[in-house]
Design a protein around this motif. Structure first.
Motif, PDB file in Angstrom:
ATOM      1  N   ARG A 205       0.784  -1.225  -0.096  1.00  0.00           N
ATOM      2  CA  ARG A 205       0.094  -0.118  -0.014  1.00  0.00           C
ATOM      3  C   ARG A 205       0.832   1.136   0.038  1.00  0.00           C
ATOM      4  NH1 ARG A 205      -5.394   0.810   0.407  1.00  0.00           N
ATOM      5  NH2 ARG A 205      -6.235   2.695   1.545  1.00  0.00           N
ATOM      6  N   LYS A 206       1.987   1.147   0.338  1.00  0.00           N
ATOM      7  CA  LYS A 206       2.900   2.437   0.458  1.00  0.00           C
ATOM      8  C   LYS A 206       2.929   2.992  -0.926  1.00  0.00           C
ATOM      9  CE  LYS A 206       7.404   3.824   2.356  1.00  0.00           C
ATOM     10  NZ  LYS A 206       8.742   3.490   2.772  1.00  0.00           N
ATOM     11  N   PRO A 207       2.889   4.256  -0.895  1.00  0.00           N
ATOM     12  CA  PRO A 207       2.892   5.085  -2.302  1.00  0.00           C
ATOM     13  C   PRO A 207       4.071   4.774  -3.114  1.00  0.00           C
ATOM     14  CG  PRO A 207       1.715   6.478  -0.457  1.00  0.00           C
ATOM     15  CD  PRO A 207       2.366   5.214   0.085  1.00  0.00           C
ATOM     16  N   PHE A 208       3.749   4.756  -4.594  1.00  0.00           N
ATOM     17  CA  PHE A 208       4.746   4.920  -5.168  1.00  0.00           C
ATOM     18  C   PHE A 208       5.127   6.306  -5.715  1.00  0.00           C
ATOM     19  CE2 PHE A 208       3.466   0.360  -6.887  1.00  0.00           C
ATOM     20  CZ  PHE A 208       4.429  -0.204  -6.443  1.00  0.00           C
ATOM     21  N   ALA A 209       6.521   6.398  -6.021  1.00  0.00           N
ATOM     22  CA  ALA A 209       6.879   7.653  -6.555  1.00  0.00           C
ATOM     23  C   ALA A 209       6.587   7.612  -8.153  1.00  0.00           C
ATOM     24  CB  ALA A 209       8.573   7.626  -6.424  1.00  0.00           C
ATOM     25  N   LEU A 210       6.603   8.918  -8.666  1.00  0.00           N
ATOM     26  CA  LEU A 210       6.257   9.293 -10.238  1.00  0.00           C
ATOM     27  C   LEU A 210       7.228   9.952 -10.551  1.00  0.00           C
ATOM     28  CD1 LEU A 210       2.409   9.843  -9.484  1.00  0.00           C
ATOM     29  CD2 LEU A 210       3.420   7.772 -10.463  1.00  0.00           C
ATOM     30  N   MET A 211       7.288   9.821 -12.018  1.00  0.00           N
ATOM     31  CA  MET A 211       8.277  10.510 -12.988  1.00  0.00           C
ATOM     32  C   MET A 211       7.647  10.981 -14.178  1.00  0.00           C
ATOM     33  SD  MET A 211      11.961   9.841 -14.658  1.00  0.00           S
ATOM     34  CE  MET A 211      12.977   9.522 -13.074  1.00  0.00           C
ATOM     35  N   ALA A 212       7.749  12.387 -14.476  1.00  0.00           N
ATOM     36  CA  ALA A 212       7.170  12.914 -15.828  1.00  0.00           C
ATOM     37  C   ALA A 212       7.971  13.577 -16.517  1.00  0.00           C
ATOM     38  CB  ALA A 212       6.086  13.984 -15.403  1.00  0.00           C
ATOM     39  N   ARG A 213       7.914  13.631 -17.727  1.00  0.00           N
ATOM     40  CA  ARG A 213       9.103  14.095 -18.548  1.00  0.00           C
ATOM     41  C   ARG A 213       9.393  15.693 -18.402  1.00  0.00           C
ATOM     42  NH1 ARG A 213       6.182  13.752 -24.773  1.00  0.00           N
ATOM     43  NH2 ARG A 213       4.791  15.519 -24.166  1.00  0.00           N
ATOM     44  N   ASP A 214       8.194  16.365 -18.045  1.00  0.00           N
ATOM     45  CA  ASP A 214       8.382  17.788 -17.817  1.00  0.00           C
ATOM     46  C   ASP A 214       7.041  18.134 -17.050  1.00  0.00           C
ATOM     47  OD1 ASP A 214       6.125  17.759 -19.535  1.00  0.00           O
ATOM     48  OD2 ASP A 214       7.431  18.105 -21.428  1.00  0.00           O
ATOM     49  N   LEU A 215       7.016  19.537 -16.791  1.00  0.00           N
ATOM     50  CA  LEU A 215       6.266  19.900 -15.885  1.00  0.00           C
ATOM     51  C   LEU A 215       4.756  20.154 -16.444  1.00  0.00           C
ATOM     52  CD1 LEU A 215       7.939  23.040 -14.293  1.00  0.00           C
ATOM     53  CD2 LEU A 215       7.231  21.065 -13.188  1.00  0.00           C
ATOM     54  N   GLN A 216       4.803  20.221 -17.802  1.00  0.00           N
ATOM     55  CA  GLN A 216       3.334  20.150 -18.439  1.00  0.00           C
ATOM     56  C   GLN A 216       2.694  19.005 -18.487  1.00  0.00           C
ATOM     57  OE1 GLN A 216       3.776  21.357 -22.873  1.00  0.00           O
ATOM     58  NE2 GLN A 216       1.672  20.575 -23.260  1.00  0.00           N
ATOM     59  N   ALA A 217       3.559  17.737 -18.405  1.00  0.00           N
ATOM     60  CA  ALA A 217       2.917  16.254 -18.180  1.00  0.00           C
ATOM     61  C   ALA A 217       2.540  16.154 -16.884  1.00  0.00           C
ATOM     62  CB  ALA A 217       3.955  15.416 -18.630  1.00  0.00           C
ATOM     63  N   MET A 218       3.314  16.719 -15.914  1.00  0.00           N
ATOM     64  CA  MET A 218       2.766  16.691 -14.542  1.00  0.00           C
ATOM     65  C   MET A 218       1.749  17.229 -14.117  1.00  0.00           C
ATOM     66  SD  MET A 218       5.702  17.467 -11.367  1.00  0.00           S
ATOM     67  CE  MET A 218       6.921  16.576 -12.004  1.00  0.00           C
ATOM     68  N   ARG A 219       1.622  18.458 -14.976  1.00  0.00           N
ATOM     69  CA  ARG A 219       0.454  19.029 -14.401  1.00  0.00           C
ATOM     70  C   ARG A 219      -0.686  18.658 -14.828  1.00  0.00           C
ATOM     71  NH1 ARG A 219       3.939  23.752 -16.070  1.00  0.00           N
ATOM     72  NH2 ARG A 219       4.175  25.167 -14.077  1.00  0.00           N
ATOM     73  N   ARG A 220      -0.916  17.323 -15.528  1.00  0.00           N
ATOM     74  CA  ARG A 220      -2.028  16.624 -15.637  1.00  0.00           C
ATOM     75  C   ARG A 220      -2.647  16.129 -14.449  1.00  0.00           C
ATOM     76  NH1 ARG A 220      -0.804  12.737 -20.745  1.00  0.00           N
ATOM     77  NH2 ARG A 220      -2.901  11.929 -19.940  1.00  0.00           N
TER      78      ARG A 220
END
Length: 803
Positions: free
Chosen positions: A266-281
């Motif tokens: 259950r412990k949360p996973f870390a995430l990676m996005a290619r840029d801030l625009q993708a992260m802002r989704r």
């Protein structure tokens, strides 16, 4: 010969009175190796008309410079003003040279070895220039996953000895081609003496292989791995400081499969996005969060999951936040460039084991999890996890200090100039250790929980590596009081082997001392108030503490107050099974008969009726495996369990409190009157004794709200606000009672419970409004990851006192 020291950032705006050619030996201390400092010195010397030379040595950077006095002053001023982005100047020391210059130009000369006094620069995320090169089809490093320069790339993860030269790194196995050698030798090039410099012709290589070890054909392994991720595969990636496991964050089947195979329920996973625009989704990062994400440290940043889209439910169940990072290496940039959503990128291990760093070990340990492996042949010298941070009240706070931050040295406050060589062993959970001497402290990268056998072995190995890397000979070893901590046992082994003294440090005193040290509280400052809240720590009375109010300086402390001690039936089982804490707290507040008489209609009462209460009562009465603990963490567990959150079992440390915090109704928190917050009572245990926060009134109000069917998020908000008000009331009460020399208007906040954002913000804001100066953590974690720093400064202070 005259000597004077000039702190970083200072310099005379006036030309010195002396005219004519003079010579100086200039010592620059700080993080000045492997960051492009010598070519900066070379460039500035030429610009200022100064002749001489510069080299790396074990103390930092050493400069011999000749020129007119005004030229030298301009040169010194420029060093501070134009420091390279990854460098940090701690001091500039200037000594007059009587001999004449032997050269008519300025040169960079070979490094000089010796006793190590300088720092090691942390690994740094790929810089903009290198990122542009790997994206440029005309560049010879186009799509090369190991592109780096003096402003970015691996450091701690590849270094094996100081000075930081290529021969002392895991890059020694790769012989530079002529083109790379030309860049490496040119002081005007940004790759001058960039130790990991490489290109496709001469550097490390990446490949893709299946779980059976067969190479996957293709010209571009990163592009092939990216395609597999988009189609549901789990990919093991050899990253900067260890292997990682990745899958597509929107693919619930893939994420759930990764959870099952990794045994991380259950412990949360870390995430990676290619840029801030993708992260802002998925998130709407603030300006401060964007700056933290894009910083040279490039940590995982914990942010509210308040975007228009959601990741798969299994990514971060039960919490309202997501931990995102941007690509930290060229390899990660290439892997994510064609993915406009998010990837899960988590540690390459099973459960709580340390991540793999060796190819063969990864094949053996991750073969049943990963579908394919993105491998390379550059060895990792030591495991370095991703750092974790967050922005609270506009400032960055480190939650886990590793890649990008460790092992950058921390400057100790005024009065610690003669710090003896201290090795502080840290705690049991979220372990780090610390080397301190000569007003500097080196806190290791995050090690983890020593209860795991592989992590324990990694801890022993890391301690030995740091002692060897920094040529460090401890004069004293600092230990936690807890008799069963493995870090303590190893410390005693080392002390006995070297015949050096040990200093035992109380757990919560170490928390507060770490907070004071990173806030620059001077050695001889007056004792100040401190609040240390966590799961538990061993008290000097042999009981378990965890909700402590102290008057402390570096040399000692007085315990002034606490949360009411309550039994932990089953000992460590009470940590794993929160209902046990709920039963103990309800029993302490009402006794079972009183609780049943008033609250028989509650679902919690029915749940507890089916539990082995008689056995628990006997354990508590006879004090068998039921230690008393003034633990704030266990109080949060008890409330969570009563509200039906993680009642029967937690699956990772702090889960109950984290999920309780996520439930808090923000409207109630912000807009409800304090009169609706659950009350706590402040009592005296004995006349003139410890002040105590008694939770019984809180329990009455909370249970009454449950009977009225008040929504759980409203109850969670009232509880958090009530705890914060009680803490502030206790601080105000203790401040009014202080007599004798003390700083009654400063308060240090430390301990893992203060990683609860709502509680921290409530307490810090209310204390500020009450006129207190609030000291908090930023450079080291408030949790046990910061303990070793506190242990080190306390041991240093006591040794100085004995001297």
């Amino acid at each position: 010969m005259s000597t004077h020291a000039q702190p970083a950032g200072q310099g005379s705006a006036q030309h010195p009175a002396v005219v004519g050619p003079v010579g100086e030996e200039i010592r620059v201390r700080g993080l000045v190796q492997g960051v492009g400092f010598r070519p900066t010195v070379w460039r500035l010397a030429h610009a200022c008309g100064v002749v001489g030379d510069v080299c790396n040595d074990s103390d930092g950077v050493l400069i011999h410079a000749w020129g007119d006095a005004w030229m030298l002053q301009r040169f010194i001023d420029s060093l501070s003003a134009e420091c390279p982005p990854l460098a940090r100047i701690d001091a500039i020391e200037r000594h007059q040279l009587n001999e004449a210059a032997e050269a008519n130009d300025f040169r960079i000369v070979p490094s000089v070895s010796g006793h190590v006094q300088t720092g090691v620069t942390p690994d740094a995320v790929v810089c903009a220039d290198c990122a542009a090169e790997i994206a440029d089809p005309a560049n010879r490093r186009y799509r090369y996953p190991f592109t780096n320069c003096t402003h970015c790339g691996p450091r701690l993860s590849i270094i094996q000895a100081i000075p930081y030269d290529r021969a002392n790194t895991t890059m020694a196995a790769f012989v530079m081609c002529d083109a790379c050698r030309a860049e490496y030798d040119d002081p005007a090039d940004r790759r001058f003496h960039a130790q990991p410099v490489a290109c496709p012709a001469c550097g490390p290589r990446v490949w893709l292989e299946s779980r059976d070890g067969a190479r996957v054909n293709g010209d571009d392994p990163c592009r092939a791995a990216s395609l597999l991720l988009r189609h549901g595969a789990i990919v093991a990636i050899k990253g900067l400081g260890g292997f990682q496991l990745a899958c597509h964050a929107s693919d619930e089947t893939a994420v759930a499969r990764l959870r099952r195979l990794k045994r991380r329920e259950r412990k949360p996973f870390a995430l990676m996005a290619r840029d801030l625009q993708a992260m802002r989704r998925y998130c709407t990062p603030s300006e401060a969060e964007c700056a933290l994400l894009a910083s040279a440290g490039g940590p995982i940043v914990i942010m509210s999951a308040d975007g228009a889209e959601c990741v798969a439910p299994s990514v971060a169940p039960g919490v309202g936040t997501l931990g995102f990072m941007l690509p930290s290496t060229p390899l990660h940039r290439l892997l994510t460039e064609s993915i406009d959503s998010a990837l899960v990128v988590t540690s390459g291990n099973t459960s709580d084991e340390p991540p793999c760093i060796d190819n063969a070990d990864a094949r053996a340990r991750l073969g049943r999890i990963a579908d394919v492996f993105l491998m390379h042949d550059r060895d990792i010298s030591r495991r370095v996890d991703d750092s974790v941070a967050r922005v609270v009240r506009g400032s960055a706070q480190i939650v886990r200090r590793a890649r990008g931050y460790a092992p950058a040295s921390l400057l100790l406050p005024e009065g610690f100039a003669d710090t003896p060589a201290v090795l502080a062993m840290g705690g049991e959970l979220k372990n780090t250790f610390c080397l301190a001497r000569d007003a500097q402290a080196i806190v290791s990268h995050h090690i983890g929980d020593l209860e795991d056998a592989l992590t324990y072995a990694d801890y022993r190995r890391a301690v030995a590596q740091y002692l060897r890397l920094f040529e460090y000979e401890p004069q004293v070893i600092a230990l936690d009081l807890h008799p069963e901590y493995l870090s303590r046992k190893i410390g005693y082994e080392l002390a006995q082997a070297s015949q050096i003294p040990v200093v035992e440090v109380q757990h919560h005193h170490a928390h507060l001392a770490a907070c004071m040290a990173e806030n620059g509280v001077a050695f001889d400052a007056l004792p100040m108030l401190g609040v240390a809240l966590d799961g538990l720590g061993y008290g000097d009375d042999g009981t378990l503490w965890g909700g402590e109010f102290m008057l402390a300086d570096y040399r000692g402390y007085t315990r002034l107050g606490r949360f009411k001690p309550v039994a932990m039936p089953g000992g460590t089982r009470a940590i794993d099974e929160p209902w046990r804490n709920a039963y103990a707290h309800l029993r302490a507040a009402f006794d079972w008969y009183g609780f049943t008489r008033h609250y028989s209609g509650l679902e919690m009462q029915q749940f507890l009726s089916g539990r082995p209460r008689a056995a628990l009562d006997a354990m508590i009465a006879q004090r068998v495996n039921s230690p008393l603990a003034s633990s704030t963490g266990r109080l949060f567990d008890a409330v969570a369990a009563t509200l039906g959150v993680c009642r029967e079992r937690v699956l990772y440390e702090g889960q109950a409190a984290i999920e309780l915090e996520a439930l808090v109704d923000q409207h109630t928190l912000r807009n409800d009157s304090d009169a609706h917050a659950y009350p706590f009572e402040l009592t005296n245990t004995v006349p003139g004794g410890l002040r105590c926060i008694e939770p019984r009134p809180m329990w009455e109000a909370l249970l009454d709200d449950l009977l009225r069917c008040t929504p759980v998020p409203v109850i969670a908000a009232r509880f958090h606000k009530g705890v914060a008000i009680a803490i502030v009331r206790m601080v105000e009460c203790l401040a009014d009672l202080l007599t004798g020399p003390a700083d009654a208007r400063s308060v240090a906040l430390s301990g893992g419970v203060f990683q609860n954002r709502i509680l921290f913000e409530q307490v810090a804001t209310r204390l500020g409004e009450a006129g207190f100066r609030v000291l908090t953590h930023r450079q080291v974690p408030a949790n046990d990851g910061g303990l070793s720093l506190g242990q080190a400064v306390i041991a240093a202070a006591r040794q100085r006192g004995e001297g």
